[in-house]
Write an enzyme that holds these catalytic residues in place. Structure first.
Site, PDB file in Angstrom:
ATOM      1  N   CYS A 121     101.043  80.970   2.968  1.00  0.00           N
ATOM      2  CA  CYS A 121     100.293  79.875   2.354  1.00  0.00           C
ATOM      3  C   CYS A 121      99.796  78.856   3.373  1.00  0.00           C
ATOM      4  O   CYS A 121      98.713  78.277   3.202  1.00  0.00           O
ATOM      5  CB  CYS A 121     101.141  79.193   1.288  1.00  0.00           C
ATOM      6  SG  CYS A 121     102.713  78.537   1.897  1.00  0.00           S
TER       7      CYS A 121
ATOM      8  N   HIS B 131     105.657  75.786  -0.390  1.00  0.00           N
ATOM      9  CA  HIS B 131     104.249  76.148  -0.532  1.00  0.00           C
ATOM     10  C   HIS B 131     103.381  75.099   0.157  1.00  0.00           C
ATOM     11  O   HIS B 131     103.826  73.971   0.413  1.00  0.00           O
ATOM     12  CB  HIS B 131     103.891  76.245  -2.018  1.00  0.00           C
ATOM     13  CG  HIS B 131     102.579  76.897  -2.301  1.00  0.00           C
ATOM     14  ND1 HIS B 131     102.236  78.130  -1.800  1.00  0.00           N
ATOM     15  CD2 HIS B 131     101.503  76.486  -3.037  1.00  0.00           C
ATOM     16  CE1 HIS B 131     101.029  78.460  -2.225  1.00  0.00           C
ATOM     17  NE2 HIS B 131     100.556  77.462  -2.966  1.00  0.00           N
TER      18      HIS B 131
ATOM     19  N   ASP C 140      94.061  75.393  -4.396  1.00  0.00           N
ATOM     20  CA  ASP C 140      95.102  76.252  -3.834  1.00  0.00           C
ATOM     21  C   ASP C 140      94.462  77.542  -3.341  1.00  0.00           C
ATOM     22  O   ASP C 140      94.300  78.508  -4.103  1.00  0.00           O
ATOM     23  CB  ASP C 140      96.167  76.558  -4.882  1.00  0.00           C
ATOM     24  CG  ASP C 140      97.442  77.130  -4.243  1.00  0.00           C
ATOM     25  OD1 ASP C 140      97.353  77.608  -3.103  1.00  0.00           O
ATOM     26  OD2 ASP C 140      98.509  77.069  -4.880  1.00  0.00           O
TER      27      ASP C 140
END
Length: 648
Positions: free
Chosen positions: A405, A449, A465
């Protein structure tokens, strides 16, 4: 001068068991070389006779102690600290056991054991640690009682120790409930007392978050009053990273206030957040917190910050408003910082971003073009990304195309900034799983994350995201569902261990209850409990009086129980009473001042034919009552001899 008493083998065995049970929980904290030395010392002592001076020369033990102390100093670099202090105590305990040959030595070892059992709580305060400390305390008490009654059977000694421990439990509970609670430690802790905390850092480089991907450790828990928000809205906000040097993202400047700079909007979620200690002051609150929070403030980058670093397990009652609009009137300095990039870094990504901004595209159009490109690039989501060079964004987008991520969010924010749109990286946690036992939502380190926020006029900071473009299941179903087949998973997330997962849920639910009601027993909870018990508005003076009265009452109960016990309940006393009654019927009653041996002499003079038997019965009773306790069969044999006695 202290008199020396030789050490009985039974007490010696209990001492070794106490030392082993005390040191075993510390095994994961002690250096391997010191752990090996402790094991060798205890094993060596178990093979030596337990007589005075048999444990070796004092000079040899002194050199062992000095050598171990030097080793501890070299290993830790200091003597004064949690880890070095516990290591020294462990070495001292084993050395003292090695030279122990008297009751006095045993008592010193037991005191050292109690200190080490207390030291367990410097590292952790879970129910398992409490149980281990209780086992060590029980063995230490049994060791002390064995010094007074060495001839008693093992089961009897263990039963006596358990009884003494049980008698102390009401006092322990009274002290826990009534002792005035103090927020924070009663004394200063050494500098290494908070070492070993894991979790998010306040910076992000390629690979920094993927290192947490295999950790099942709990980061925090959230207990919602009603249903929790959908998984796609479970973004737990941590550090907000604005500054980029070409490799590492770091926080920018910010201000703090007691109220948020945005207005709450949409549905609200009330929950209790219980954070594991991570040594930082961010609270990892669910986006976006609202209202005044006791012990916390709002940062201008919309984080919730505690007033002090979280050194221990902490609990906050919070409200989340996931639909709130944030940063609608962001100031120009913040937006300028959110556009800045280091010169000459990642030239290929810069060239790509210029294409997204062609034809004077609006920020919204640039955003759509960037997302479309990333979606079409077929990037791979993995826990094992390849190493990247100086131009990390270029390497990820055009060469390796594999990342976690932090790679996705870093590349996206770089592209959107290079196209002239303010943006920043946000790190924290996403998702979480519901424990079916207690209904709490558990967020683990593997849920760490990173995502992005883009500033758009009229909309403020908008969450984006980019990881969801390559791995949409990461947001909807968690890490395990998003990784390609064959990728390593956290141990407890593997489907073949479903039964172990159920056991873990049970244990974690019990631990959560322990955390809330034992470790979380703070001044507020104490006042609430005492108010329910009929003692509202208690201050420390009232608590002192109440604690003293409760302690006195418990002592009276113990004395009353001891007083009400019938002396004749003892089999030995019952046998002696039967003997005295038999003689009294024949005119030889025992006087109150008369001891058993003198009484036996007088009875033998009165009944010369049974003189030998009378002398033996009186002598055996005196030996069993006032001498070392013999085997249980001796009391039964005395009782039978008294029953068979015929006086003539």
């Amino acid at each position: 001068m202290v008199r020396w008493f030789p050490l009985d083998h039974q007490s010696a065995r209990w001492l070794l068991a106490t030392a082993a049970a005390t040191l075993a929980p510390h095994a994961i904290h002690l250096p391997p070389w010191l752990l090996a030395i402790c094991a060798l010392l205890l094993a060596w002592r178990s093979q030596l006779p337990w007589q005075k001076g048999a444990a070796g020369h004092r000079v040899a033990i002194l050199f062992l102690a000095l050598g171990t102390a030097v080793g501890v100093r070299l290993h830790f670099g200091h003597f004064f600290g949690r880890d070095s202090g516990v290591a020294l105590l462990a070495a001292l305990l084993c050395l003292k056991v090695l030279e122990s040959s008297s009751a006095r030595d045993v008592r010193a070892c037991v005191l050292l054991s109690f200190f080490l059992q207390l030291g367990l709580f410097f590292y952790d305060q879970t129910p398992a640690i409490g149980a281990l400390a209780l086992v060590g305390s029980l063995l230490a008490i049994v060791t002390l009682t064995s010094l007074q009654d060495a001839a008693a059977p093992l089961a009897a000694q263990l039963r006596t120790g358990a009884l003494l421990l049980a008698q102390g439990l009401p006092f322990m509970i009274a002290l826990f409930v009534l002792f005035p609670r103090v927020q924070g430690p009663l004394w200063g802790l050494p500098a290494d007392a908070y070492a070993g905390r894991s979790g998010l850092s306040d910076s992000m480089t390629p690979g920094s978050i993927s290192q947490l991907g295999l950790s099942d450790a709990i980061a925090f828990r959230a207990a919602f009053r009603a249903a929790p928000p959908p998984r796609a809205q479970r973004y737990w906000r941590g550090p907000v990273l604005t500054t980029f040097d070409g490799q590492t993202w770091r926080p920018g400047s910010y201000t703090v206030a007691s109220q948020p700079s945005y207005r709450a909007a949409g549905p609200t979620y009330r929950y209790r957040l219980t954070l594991e200690p991570h040594g930082q002051n961010w609270l990892l609150a669910l986006d976006y917190p609202a209202g005044v929070v006791r012990g916390a403030r709002y940062a201008s980058d919309h984080r919730l910050l505690a007033d002090a670093p979280l050194r221990g397990r902490s609990r906050f009652d919070l409200v989340a408003t996931p639909s709130a609009l944030i940063g609608l009137d962001e100031n120009s300095a913040v937006l300028a910082a959110a556009r800045h990039l280091p010169p000459e870094s990642n030239p290929r990504a810069r060239a790509l971003a210029r294409k997204f901004a062609e034809s004077d595209a609006s920020p919204a159009v640039i955003l759509e073009r960037t997302l479309a490109h990333l979606r079409a690039s077929r990037l791979t989501y993995t826990l094992n990304p390849p190493r990247l060079g100086k131009h990390s964004v270029d390497g990820f987008l055009f060469d390796t195309r594999r990342g976690f991520c932090e790679h996705f969010s870093s590349a996206f924010v770089f592209l959107i900034r290079a196209a002239g749109v303010p943006s920043r990286v946000v790190t924290g946690y996403q998702g979480g799983e519901i424990n079916p036992i207690d209904g709490s939502l558990v967020v683990r380190q593997s849920d760490a994350h990173a995502w992005a926020e883009v500033w758009l006029a009229g909309r403020g900071w908008v969450r984006v995201d980019p990881t969801a473009l390559a791995a949409p299941l990461r947001i909807e179903a968690g890490l395990g569902a998003a990784l390609p087949e064959g990728e390593p998973l956290p141990f407890m997330r593997r489907t073949q261990f479903a039964w172990l997962l159920a056991v873990r849920n049970q244990w974690e639910a019990a631990s959560h209850t322990w955390n809330q009601w034992v470790l979380g027993y703070n001044p507020d909870r104490q006042r609430e409990l005492l108010a329910r018990l009929g003692f509202p508005g208690t201050d420390w003076q009232a608590l002192t009086v109440l604690l003293g009265a409760t302690g006195a009452g418990l002592m009276l109960l113990l004395f009353a129980g001891a007083f009400l016990q019938r002396n004749t309940a003892d089999r030995l006393d019952r046998a002696w009473s039967a003997f005295c009654r038999k003689l009294a019927k024949r005119g030889v009653a025992r006087q109150p001042w008369e001891g058993p041996v003198d009484y036996g002499v007088r009875a033998a003079n009165a009944f010369p034919r049974q003189a030998a038997a009378l002398h033996a019965i009186a002598a055996n009773y005196a030996r069993l009552r006032y001498g070392p306790l013999a085997e249980p069969g001796a009391v039964l044999e005395l009782y039978r001899r008294i029953r068979r006695l015929k006086l003539q």
